[in-house]
Design a protein around this motif. Structure first.
Motif, PDB file in Angstrom:
ATOM      1  N   GLY A  49      51.134  12.814  80.389  1.00  0.00           N
ATOM      2  CA  GLY A  49      51.768  12.047  79.330  1.00  0.00           C
ATOM      3  C   GLY A  49      52.463  12.979  78.366  1.00  0.00           C
ATOM      4  O   GLY A  49      52.108  14.155  78.249  1.00  0.00           O
ATOM      5  N   VAL A  50      53.473  12.450  77.676  1.00  0.00           N
ATOM      6  CA  VAL A  50      54.196  13.248  76.687  1.00  0.00           C
ATOM      7  C   VAL A  50      54.740  12.335  75.589  1.00  0.00           C
ATOM      8  O   VAL A  50      55.113  11.190  75.865  1.00  0.00           O
ATOM      9  N   ILE A  51      54.726  12.831  74.379  1.00  0.00           N
ATOM     10  CA  ILE A  51      55.437  12.210  73.273  1.00  0.00           C
ATOM     11  C   ILE A  51      56.411  13.263  72.770  1.00  0.00           C
ATOM     12  O   ILE A  51      56.012  14.390  72.459  1.00  0.00           O
ATOM     13  N   ALA A  52      57.680  12.906  72.719  1.00  0.00           N
ATOM     14  CA  ALA A  52      58.711  13.804  72.203  1.00  0.00           C
ATOM     15  C   ALA A  52      59.292  13.170  70.947  1.00  0.00           C
ATOM     16  O   ALA A  52      59.629  11.982  70.951  1.00  0.00           O
ATOM     17  N   LEU A  53      59.369  13.932  69.875  1.00  0.00           N
ATOM     18  CA  LEU A  53      59.899  13.449  68.607  1.00  0.00           C
ATOM     19  C   LEU A  53      61.028  14.358  68.144  1.00  0.00           C
ATOM     20  O   LEU A  53      61.101  15.525  68.528  1.00  0.00           O
ATOM     21  N   GLY A  54      61.896  13.805  67.293  1.00  0.00           N
ATOM     22  CA  GLY A  54      62.998  14.586  66.747  1.00  0.00           C
ATOM     23  C   GLY A  54      63.582  13.898  65.534  1.00  0.00           C
ATOM     24  O   GLY A  54      63.077  12.876  65.077  1.00  0.00           O
ATOM     25  N   ALA A  55      64.668  14.448  65.022  1.00  0.00           N
ATOM     26  CA  ALA A  55      65.341  13.860  63.858  1.00  0.00           C
ATOM     27  C   ALA A  55      65.824  12.456  64.224  1.00  0.00           C
ATOM     28  O   ALA A  55      66.381  12.256  65.309  1.00  0.00           O
ATOM     29  N   PRO A  56      65.600  11.461  63.342  1.00  0.00           N
ATOM     30  CA  PRO A  56      65.982  10.084  63.643  1.00  0.00           C
ATOM     31  C   PRO A  56      67.439   9.950  64.084  1.00  0.00           C
ATOM     32  O   PRO A  56      68.341  10.444  63.426  1.00  0.00           O
ATOM     33  N   ASP A  57      67.621   9.308  65.231  1.00  0.00           N
ATOM     34  CA  ASP A  57      68.930   9.029  65.830  1.00  0.00           C
ATOM     35  C   ASP A  57      69.758  10.275  66.141  1.00  0.00           C
ATOM     36  O   ASP A  57      70.924  10.159  66.472  1.00  0.00           O
ATOM     37  N   GLN A  58      69.181  11.462  66.020  1.00  0.00           N
ATOM     38  CA  GLN A  58      69.947  12.684  66.260  1.00  0.00           C
ATOM     39  C   GLN A  58      69.308  13.593  67.297  1.00  0.00           C
ATOM     40  O   GLN A  58      69.999  14.209  68.090  1.00  0.00           O
ATOM     41  N   ALA A  83      66.015   9.420  79.984  1.00  0.00           N
ATOM     42  CA  ALA A  83      66.712   8.172  80.303  1.00  0.00           C
ATOM     43  C   ALA A  83      66.363   7.087  79.289  1.00  0.00           C
ATOM     44  O   ALA A  83      67.240   6.333  78.847  1.00  0.00           O
ATOM     45  N   ALA A  84      65.094   7.000  78.894  1.00  0.00           N
ATOM     46  CA  ALA A  84      64.678   5.998  77.902  1.00  0.00           C
ATOM     47  C   ALA A  84      65.328   6.268  76.555  1.00  0.00           C
ATOM     48  O   ALA A  84      65.709   5.339  75.837  1.00  0.00           O
ATOM     49  N   ILE A  85      65.483   7.544  76.209  1.00  0.00           N
ATOM     50  CA  ILE A  85      66.148   7.896  74.950  1.00  0.00           C
ATOM     51  C   ILE A  85      67.619   7.493  75.010  1.00  0.00           C
ATOM     52  O   ILE A  85      68.135   6.855  74.089  1.00  0.00           O
TER      53      ILE A  85
END
Length: 136
Positions: A49-58, A83-85
């Motif tokens: 499993g993985v959760i990837a986070l970043g700057a909103p909409d960027q 692909a989901a992003i």
């Protein structure tokens, strides 16, 4: 009859400062890791499993939490998460045993994390394929 006049005093709302992301990062990583570990142990047949986070909409959206802890997401899971992003919707990809290298057919499932209409990242898991009656 007596009329009483009531005056209501209101204060101007105080501005709320945006939280400092440097201060939030360790907390978000801890919450993401704990949530992911809980999900992966609850879902039958989860391999990664993985959760990837970043700057909103960027973005860029980078792994914040992985399960098992300390592991890296497979190339197929990363591709499904990307692909989901890009689609901003859930994605399910069938992974054949030849792509996983362990002789087991799997599915990669990814869903974007959207809050107040802003894309914050993605949560994705890789699970062993179950008979249709067990996999929901």
């Amino acid at each position: 009859r007596k009329w009483v006049s009531i005056t209501v005093m209101t204060r101007q709302p105080q501005s709320v400062a945006e939280p400092d992301t440097a201060q939030l990062a360790p907390m978000l990583q801890s919450v993401a890791q704990n949530w992911l570990a809980w999900q992966c142990t609850m879902i039958t047949g989860t391999c990664h499993g993985v959760i990837a986070l970043g700057a909103p909409d960027q973005g860029p959206y980078r792994p914040t939490a992985c399960w098992p802890e300390g592991s890296d997401p497979s190339a197929a899971l990363s591709k499904t998460a990307k692909a989901a992003i890009s689609k901003r919707k859930g994605v399910v990809a069938e992974l054949r045993s030849s792509s996983s290298g362990d002789g087991v057919d799997k599915d990669a499932i990814a869903y974007p994390i959207v809050v107040d209409g802003k894309l914050l990242g993605v949560a994705a898991i890789e699970v062993e394929r179950q008979p249709n009656a067990r996999q929901k």
